[in-house]
Design a protein around this motif. Structure first.
Motif, PDB file in Angstrom:
ATOM      1  N   THR A 111       0.849  -1.195   0.000  1.00  0.00           N
ATOM      2  CA  THR A 111       0.000   0.000   0.000  1.00  0.00           C
ATOM      3  C   THR A 111       0.882   1.241   0.000  1.00  0.00           C
ATOM      4  O   THR A 111       1.232   1.781   1.045  1.00  0.00           O
ATOM      5  CB  THR A 111      -0.940   0.013   1.234  1.00  0.00           C
ATOM      6  OG1 THR A 111      -1.545  -1.268   1.389  1.00  0.00           O
ATOM      7  CG2 THR A 111      -2.018   1.071   1.064  1.00  0.00           C
ATOM      8  N   GLN A 112       1.248   1.681  -1.191  1.00  0.00           N
ATOM      9  CA  GLN A 112       2.138   2.832  -1.340  1.00  0.00           C
ATOM     10  C   GLN A 112       1.533   4.076  -0.714  1.00  0.00           C
ATOM     11  O   GLN A 112       0.366   4.413  -0.981  1.00  0.00           O
ATOM     12  CB  GLN A 112       2.415   3.086  -2.821  1.00  0.00           C
ATOM     13  CG  GLN A 112       3.407   4.200  -3.098  1.00  0.00           C
ATOM     14  CD  GLN A 112       4.839   3.799  -2.798  1.00  0.00           C
ATOM     15  OE1 GLN A 112       5.207   2.653  -3.009  1.00  0.00           O
ATOM     16  NE2 GLN A 112       5.621   4.735  -2.310  1.00  0.00           N
ATOM     17  N   GLY A 113       2.287   4.734   0.132  1.00  0.00           N
ATOM     18  CA  GLY A 113       1.867   6.000   0.704  1.00  0.00           C
ATOM     19  C   GLY A 113       0.996   5.899   1.935  1.00  0.00           C
ATOM     20  O   GLY A 113       0.711   6.927   2.570  1.00  0.00           O
ATOM     21  N   HIS A 114       0.576   4.693   2.325  1.00  0.00           N
ATOM     22  CA  HIS A 114      -0.326   4.573   3.477  1.00  0.00           C
ATOM     23  C   HIS A 114       0.351   5.036   4.758  1.00  0.00           C
ATOM     24  O   HIS A 114      -0.248   5.761   5.563  1.00  0.00           O
ATOM     25  CB  HIS A 114      -0.802   3.129   3.621  1.00  0.00           C
ATOM     26  CG  HIS A 114      -1.605   2.889   4.863  1.00  0.00           C
ATOM     27  ND1 HIS A 114      -2.851   3.441   5.059  1.00  0.00           N
ATOM     28  CD2 HIS A 114      -1.325   2.173   6.003  1.00  0.00           C
ATOM     29  CE1 HIS A 114      -3.321   3.076   6.242  1.00  0.00           C
ATOM     30  NE2 HIS A 114      -2.411   2.313   6.834  1.00  0.00           N
ATOM     31  N   VAL A 115       1.589   4.628   4.972  1.00  0.00           N
ATOM     32  CA  VAL A 115       2.285   5.011   6.198  1.00  0.00           C
ATOM     33  C   VAL A 115       2.501   6.516   6.242  1.00  0.00           C
ATOM     34  O   VAL A 115       2.333   7.153   7.290  1.00  0.00           O
ATOM     35  CB  VAL A 115       3.613   4.238   6.327  1.00  0.00           C
ATOM     36  CG1 VAL A 115       4.509   4.856   7.396  1.00  0.00           C
ATOM     37  CG2 VAL A 115       3.345   2.773   6.643  1.00  0.00           C
ATOM     38  N   GLU A 116       2.852   7.114   5.122  1.00  0.00           N
ATOM     39  CA  GLU A 116       3.011   8.565   5.081  1.00  0.00           C
ATOM     40  C   GLU A 116       1.714   9.262   5.485  1.00  0.00           C
ATOM     41  O   GLU A 116       1.720  10.203   6.293  1.00  0.00           O
ATOM     42  CB  GLU A 116       3.431   9.013   3.685  1.00  0.00           C
ATOM     43  CG  GLU A 116       3.579  10.518   3.575  1.00  0.00           C
ATOM     44  CD  GLU A 116       3.986  10.982   2.186  1.00  0.00           C
ATOM     45  OE1 GLU A 116       3.876  12.201   1.917  1.00  0.00           O
ATOM     46  OE2 GLU A 116       4.412  10.140   1.369  1.00  0.00           O
TER      47      GLU A 116
END
Length: 253
Positions: A111-116
């Protein structure tokens, strides 16, 4: 400074210690003891790190200068970001000075960008309060994932990168710390680093401090930018600082 460099190093590490009790059976009496233990014969620790339900009590017991850190989205990292932000805001209202939040490390790979976005949501809620992002590096399968977790947490506005919760089988490691510190250095070096979980001896704690100074610059690893998250290591640091007999510490924190 003295003519004993190990004693000086131990005192410096005590000043960088987040004295921690995140045991499931922690009681109010344990928190009172932790607050007292934080005022050591060799100086005050940097902070205590405790469950949110004890923050108000600790604030009433601790010296005003002692910083109180607490955890949110802990230990699994999978809560809704809005809920985590609300929990963080509640902890601040109770008197917390620092927030240690677990990122959703299980979703990092796909999930690209979820943590950001997750870190950004919580940072928006806590404003200038120190926010530490716990990456749970022992559960990340590759160096590339540790680097990506570091980069997303930094992009989200984390003030510190922290290795681990101490609740999994694999805790902090120097290899993971190197990757995290290199990301911090590339980000400008203003973000802090916290090694947590499984650190029980003076030599282990000093190795993380020396690594941080090596990567980020001599003298970088002071309490504002470098922390050790532990409880069991304090006895060993005190023994080294005082030049007394050292014991073996086996606790997780």
């Amino acid at each position: 400074m003295t003519d004993n460099p190990d004693a000086d190093a131990a005192r410096a590490l005590i000043a960088c210690l987040d004295l921690t009790n995140l045991n499931d059976d922690c009681t109010e009496a344990d928190i009172a003891a932790l607050c007292k233990r934080a005022e050591t014969p060799q100086g005050r620790v940097a902070a205590i790190c405790i469950w949110p339900r004890f923050v108000a009590l600790a604030r009433s017991l601790a010296a005003p200068e002692l910083r109180i850190a607490t955890v949110v989205n802990f230990p699994h990292g999978s809560d809704d970001p809005a809920r985590t932000a609300g929990d963080a805001a509640s902890a601040l209202a109770d008197g917390a000075d620092e927030i240690d939040m677990v990122i959703d490390y299980r979703r990092l790979a796909d999930t690209q960008g979820h943590v950001e976005r997750q870190v950004g949501t919580v940072k928006q809620a806590v404003g200038p309060t120190l926010l530490k992002a716990i990456l749970e590096t022992g559960e990340l399968a590759t160096p590339e994932l540790i680097a990506r977790a570091s980069q997303e947490a930094l992009a989200g506005g984390a003030d510190f990168l922290k290795t681990s919760t101490g609740k999994t089988a694999r805790h902090a490691s120097l290899d993971a710390a190197t990757i995290m510190l290199e990301a911090i250095a590339a980000h400008g070096g203003s973000v802090g680093f916290k090694a947590s979980g499984g650190i029980r001896a003076f030599e282990e704690a000093r190795a993380y401090r020396d690594l941080a100074d090596s990567v980020c610059g001599a003298g970088w690893a002071g309490p504002a930018r470098f922390r050790i998250g532990a409880s069991s290591v304090l006895g060993d640091l005190l023994a080294v600082a005082a030049g007394t007999a050292r014991a073996t510490h086996k606790a997780t924190y």
